[in-house]
Design an enzyme around this catalytic site. Structure first.
Site, mmCIF file in Angstrom:
data_model
loop_
_atom_site.group_PDB
_atom_site.id
_atom_site.type_symbol
_atom_site.label_atom_id
_atom_site.label_comp_id
_atom_site.label_asym_id
_atom_site.label_seq_id
_atom_site.Cartn_x
_atom_site.Cartn_y
_atom_site.Cartn_z
ATOM 1 C CG HIS A 17 -5.580 -1.223 6.483
ATOM 2 N ND1 HIS A 17 -6.791 -0.585 6.347
ATOM 3 C CD2 HIS A 17 -5.190 -1.545 5.229
ATOM 4 C CE1 HIS A 17 -7.108 -0.513 5.068
ATOM 5 N NE2 HIS A 17 -6.164 -1.085 4.362
ATOM 6 C CE LYS A 41 -8.334 4.639 -4.731
ATOM 7 N NZ LYS A 41 -7.269 3.821 -4.164
ATOM 8 N NE ARG A 90 -7.267 -7.311 0.772
ATOM 9 C CZ ARG A 90 -7.696 -6.107 0.452
ATOM 10 N NH1 ARG A 90 -8.652 -5.559 1.128
ATOM 11 N NH2 ARG A 90 -7.170 -5.460 -0.559
ATOM 12 C CB SER A 128 -11.119 0.695 3.033
ATOM 13 O OG SER A 128 -9.910 0.530 3.702
HETATM 14 P P1 ADP Z 1 -4.562 0.552 -1.703
HETATM 15 O O1 ADP Z 1 -5.503 1.563 -2.280
HETATM 16 O O2 ADP Z 1 -3.122 0.952 -1.716
HETATM 17 O O3 ADP Z 1 -4.790 -0.873 -2.144
HETATM 18 P P2 ADP Z 1 -5.630 -0.143 0.891
HETATM 19 O O4 ADP Z 1 -5.785 0.795 2.012
HETATM 20 O O5 ADP Z 1 -6.863 -0.783 0.355
HETATM 21 O O6 ADP Z 1 -4.870 0.683 -0.161
HETATM 22 O O7 ADP Z 1 -4.591 -1.278 1.282
HETATM 23 C C1 ADP Z 1 -3.267 -1.047 1.613
HETATM 24 C C2 ADP Z 1 -2.547 -2.365 1.680
HETATM 25 O O8 ADP Z 1 -3.084 -3.142 2.752
HETATM 26 C C3 ADP Z 1 -2.674 -3.242 0.428
HETATM 27 O O9 ADP Z 1 -1.460 -3.948 0.237
HETATM 28 C C4 ADP Z 1 -3.790 -4.189 0.779
HETATM 29 O O10 ADP Z 1 -3.680 -5.406 0.069
HETATM 30 C C5 ADP Z 1 -3.522 -4.389 2.274
HETATM 31 N N1 ADP Z 1 -4.735 -4.789 2.985
HETATM 32 C C6 ADP Z 1 -5.941 -4.191 2.979
HETATM 33 N N2 ADP Z 1 -6.829 -4.858 3.749
HETATM 34 C C7 ADP Z 1 -6.157 -5.933 4.245
HETATM 35 C C8 ADP Z 1 -6.520 -7.048 5.078
HETATM 36 N N3 ADP Z 1 -7.757 -7.203 5.533
HETATM 37 N N4 ADP Z 1 -5.562 -7.948 5.372
HETATM 38 C C9 ADP Z 1 -4.309 -7.808 4.862
HETATM 39 N N5 ADP Z 1 -3.908 -6.809 4.069
HETATM 40 C C10 ADP Z 1 -4.811 -5.885 3.750
#
Ligand code: ADP
Length: 163
Positions: A17, A41, A90, A128
């Site tokens: 992130h 959630k 990803r 996460s």
């Molecule tokens: P959500 O519940 O909205 O998917 P996340 O916190 O998991 O929330 O992710 C937010 C955004 O960041 C999403 O677009 C996700 O694909 C992106 N993201 C999460 N981890 C990574 C990573 N390691 N590299 C690139 N983008 C990421």
């Protein structure tokens, strides 16, 4: 002024992130990181805690502001004057969900464009969810999150135990 918004759960924020935040912050005059939540959630950190944690780890980025909301992302974007939603991609597995979200958001508000940033390959596997699983099994998460996030995870578990 170009304003962008990067929404997500960020439970917790990872190096993946942070990499997206750093890169997106260079594309806009102002970037909002939006901790989106809905009560259904099951989250580890509260939205307030997640905002606090992200603020701490992105401190050097002066044009980035961290907020939270349970409203529709496009509504928040409109209120803030943002014209672009940033999302990270990803792997192929992200694509279907992200396409669905982008198409839905475009239907809700055609003035807001979704921009995808490709993951930094070194974080392409990182989520996460993975961090929480490894942490729960007492694994080393220092490759995945800043030390501050690790400390907050430890603190949170201690707090939960004393409840
Ligand atoms: P959500 O519940 O909205 O998917 P996340 O916190 O998991 O929330 O992710 C937010 C955004 O960041 C999403 O677009 C996700 O694909 C992106 N993201 C999460 N981890 C990574 C990573 N390691 N590299 C690139 N983008 C990421």
């Amino acid at each position: 002024m170009k304003i962008g918004i990067y929404p997500g759960s960020f439970d917790p924020v990872t190096f993946g992130h942070i990499d997206i935040i750093e890169r997106a912050s260079k594309m806009f005059d102002k970037l909002y990181v939006l901790v989106s939540f809905n009560n259904a959630k099951n989250a580890f950190f509260t939205p307030e805690e997640r905002v606090e944690i992200i603020k701490e780890v992105i401190k050097p980025l002066k044009n980035v502001e961290v907020i939270s909301s349970s409203k529709l992302t496009v509504e928040v974007a409109k209120e803030l004057g943002a014209t672009a939603l940033i999302r990270g991609l990803r792997a192929v597995t992200d694509f279907e969900y992200e396409l669905q979200m982008a198409s839905t958001n475009r239907t809700l508000n055609g003035d807001i464009e979704t921009i995808f940033l490709m993951t930094n390959t070194q974080y392409s596997y990182l989520s996460s969810h993975l961090v929480k699983e490894i942490f729960a099994l007492h694994g080393n998460i220092s490759h995945f999150v800043p030390k501050y996030v690790e400390d907050r995870l430890i603190k949170k578990v201690k707090e939960e135990k004393t409840k």
